[in-house]
Design an enzyme around this catalytic site. Structure first.
Site, PDB file in Angstrom:
ATOM      1  N   PRO A   2       0.827  -1.207   0.000  1.00 31.29           N
ATOM      2  CA  PRO A   2       0.000   0.000   0.000  1.00 31.29           C
ATOM      3  C   PRO A   2       0.861   1.256   0.000  1.00 31.29           C
ATOM      4  O   PRO A   2       1.822   1.368   0.751  1.00 31.29           O
ATOM      5  CB  PRO A   2      -0.805  -0.122   1.304  1.00 31.29           C
ATOM      6  CG  PRO A   2      -0.826  -1.577   1.592  1.00 31.29           C
ATOM      7  CD  PRO A   2       0.491  -2.107   1.123  1.00 31.29           C
ATOM      8  N   GLU A   3       0.526   2.199  -0.861  1.00 26.61           N
ATOM      9  CA  GLU A   3       1.251   3.456  -0.950  1.00 26.61           C
ATOM     10  C   GLU A   3       0.399   4.573  -0.361  1.00 26.61           C
ATOM     11  O   GLU A   3      -0.657   4.324   0.213  1.00 26.61           O
ATOM     12  CB  GLU A   3       1.615   3.728  -2.411  1.00 26.61           C
ATOM     13  CG  GLU A   3       2.523   2.675  -3.034  1.00 26.61           C
ATOM     14  CD  GLU A   3       3.934   2.687  -2.476  1.00 26.61           C
ATOM     15  OE1 GLU A   3       4.306   3.643  -1.752  1.00 26.61           O
ATOM     16  OE2 GLU A   3       4.694   1.736  -2.747  1.00 26.61           O
ATOM     17  N   HIS A  92      -4.132 -14.527  11.612  1.00 24.46           N
ATOM     18  CA  HIS A  92      -3.450 -13.274  11.285  1.00 24.46           C
ATOM     19  C   HIS A  92      -4.185 -12.038  11.792  1.00 24.46           C
ATOM     20  O   HIS A  92      -3.841 -10.923  11.417  1.00 24.46           O
ATOM     21  CB  HIS A  92      -3.198 -13.139   9.779  1.00 24.46           C
ATOM     22  CG  HIS A  92      -2.480 -14.295   9.168  1.00 24.46           C
ATOM     23  ND1 HIS A  92      -1.269 -14.756   9.646  1.00 24.46           N
ATOM     24  CD2 HIS A  92      -2.810 -15.101   8.118  1.00 24.46           C
ATOM     25  CE1 HIS A  92      -0.868 -15.783   8.918  1.00 24.46           C
ATOM     26  NE2 HIS A  92      -1.790 -16.024   8.001  1.00 24.46           N
ATOM     27  N   ARG A 111       1.525 -11.126   6.443  1.00 24.43           N
ATOM     28  CA  ARG A 111       2.984 -11.140   6.277  1.00 24.43           C
ATOM     29  C   ARG A 111       3.743 -10.510   7.442  1.00 24.43           C
ATOM     30  O   ARG A 111       4.959 -10.582   7.501  1.00 24.43           O
ATOM     31  CB  ARG A 111       3.361 -10.437   4.976  1.00 24.43           C
ATOM     32  CG  ARG A 111       2.722 -11.097   3.747  1.00 24.43           C
ATOM     33  CD  ARG A 111       3.187 -10.437   2.475  1.00 24.43           C
ATOM     34  NE  ARG A 111       2.391 -10.887   1.337  1.00 24.43           N
ATOM     35  CZ  ARG A 111       2.570 -10.467   0.091  1.00 24.43           C
ATOM     36  NH1 ARG A 111       3.508  -9.585  -0.184  1.00 24.43           N
ATOM     37  NH2 ARG A 111       1.809 -10.932  -0.883  1.00 24.43           N
ATOM     38  N   ARG A 153      22.778  15.362  -9.087  1.00 25.46           N
ATOM     39  CA  ARG A 153      22.389  13.970  -8.892  1.00 25.46           C
ATOM     40  C   ARG A 153      22.471  13.211 -10.208  1.00 25.46           C
ATOM     41  O   ARG A 153      21.968  13.665 -11.227  1.00 25.46           O
ATOM     42  CB  ARG A 153      20.969  13.878  -8.329  1.00 25.46           C
ATOM     43  CG  ARG A 153      20.756  14.602  -6.999  1.00 25.46           C
ATOM     44  CD  ARG A 153      21.520  13.944  -5.869  1.00 25.46           C
ATOM     45  NE  ARG A 153      21.092  12.598  -5.613  1.00 25.46           N
ATOM     46  CZ  ARG A 153      20.069  12.270  -4.794  1.00 25.46           C
ATOM     47  NH1 ARG A 153      19.394  13.212  -4.174  1.00 25.46           N
ATOM     48  NH2 ARG A 153      19.762  11.004  -4.608  1.00 25.46           N
TER      49      ARG A 153
END
Length: 272
Positions: A2-3, A92, A111, A153
């Site tokens: 998830p972002e 879980h 997880r 950079r």
């Protein structure tokens, strides 16, 4: 994983159930998450009223009436469910927060890369948050900022904007889509970006993330919002996951590549 848009979607789903409610009981079934759940969590949190739930990057910050905070992180597969108090426990289901209205906030994480942490009021800063870059929706994040950070950079621009020390939230999917809209190839050397490139890119990062939030995030594998609904931004993707398919703008086949160990895609026709 998830972002930012997915986490913001979950935060918005949880907020009406959490704000103003007291935590009646905390149950920790398995503390072995990415970082151990504090042994004193129940003692510290029970009886406290929840003042707010905010987001910083991919972390949700739950502020209590004591000034103490909890940090919730979904990790790779974590989900926060809003349930009735009698809802059966399944494998879980690691942490439960029973509220005073008999609603249950349940953290489920197969997880175990997620986290439920305690942030005492006496600590002004938290090490997980201290070095993070600006939020993409803040005024501090703009083309001038990106231009300053990009000077000298040599890394690929996609890796640059995915660095959470530069800006939070531009994860793999959203970085690829932002670069497409900005017309910039993901392999372009960061130091070669012009000020105009940086202005356009900052605008597109903000635009893509805002649209993803409004559409409930992107459904990939395990992500669902707090209400169990999936996100719909996946339907708007122009390059990510479309290797070999024709570009929706110019018709040139989308090209796949690997940058920084992450799969990516771009349009050779639209991105320079």
């Amino acid at each position: 994983m998830p972002e930012l848009p997915e986490v913001e979607t979950v935060r918005r789903g949880l907020e009406p159930h959490l704000r103003g409610r007291r935590i009646a009981r905390v149950t920790v079934r398995d503390p072995r998450l990415r970082w151990p759940v504090p042994a004193t969590l129940a003692r510290d949190a029970e009886g406290r009223r929840i003042e707010s739930i905010a987001r910083r990057g991919k972390y949700m910050i739950v502020t209590l009436d004591s000034g103490d905070r909890m940090i919730w992180h979904l990790g790779m597969s974590g989900r926060m469910f809003v349930l009735d108090a009698t809802h059966p426990v399944v494998k879980h289901d690691h942490v439960d927060f029973l509220l005073d209205d008999q609603r249950l906030i349940r953290f489920h994480d197969p997880r175990r890369f997620g986290a439920v942490l305690w942030w005492p009021a006496v600590e002004n800063a938290h090490p997980l948050l201290a070095t993070m870059g600006p939020e993409p929706f803040e005024d501090a994040f703009n083309g001038d900022y990106l231009f300053r950070k990009s000077r000298g950079r040599e890394i690929a621009v996609k890796n640059f904007i995915m660095d959470g020390h530069i800006v939070v939230g531009a994860g793999n999917i959203y970085a690829a889509e932002s670069l497409f809209r900005a017309g910039i190839r993901p392999t372009r050397r960061t130091g070669k970006l012009t000020r105009a490139d940086c202005t356009r890119l900052a605008e597109k990062i903000r635009e893509v993330l805002a649209e993803a939030v409004e559409r409930g995030g992107t459904t990939l594998r395990d992500f669902f919002g707090a209400d169990g609904a999936s996100g719909y931004f996946q339907q708007e993707l122009f390059v990510y996951g479309r290797d070999g398919q024709p570009c929706r703008t110019c018709g040139v086949p989308i090209k796949g590549l690997v940058l920084g160990g992450r799969a990516s895609c771009y349009c050779p026709g639209c991105q320079r």
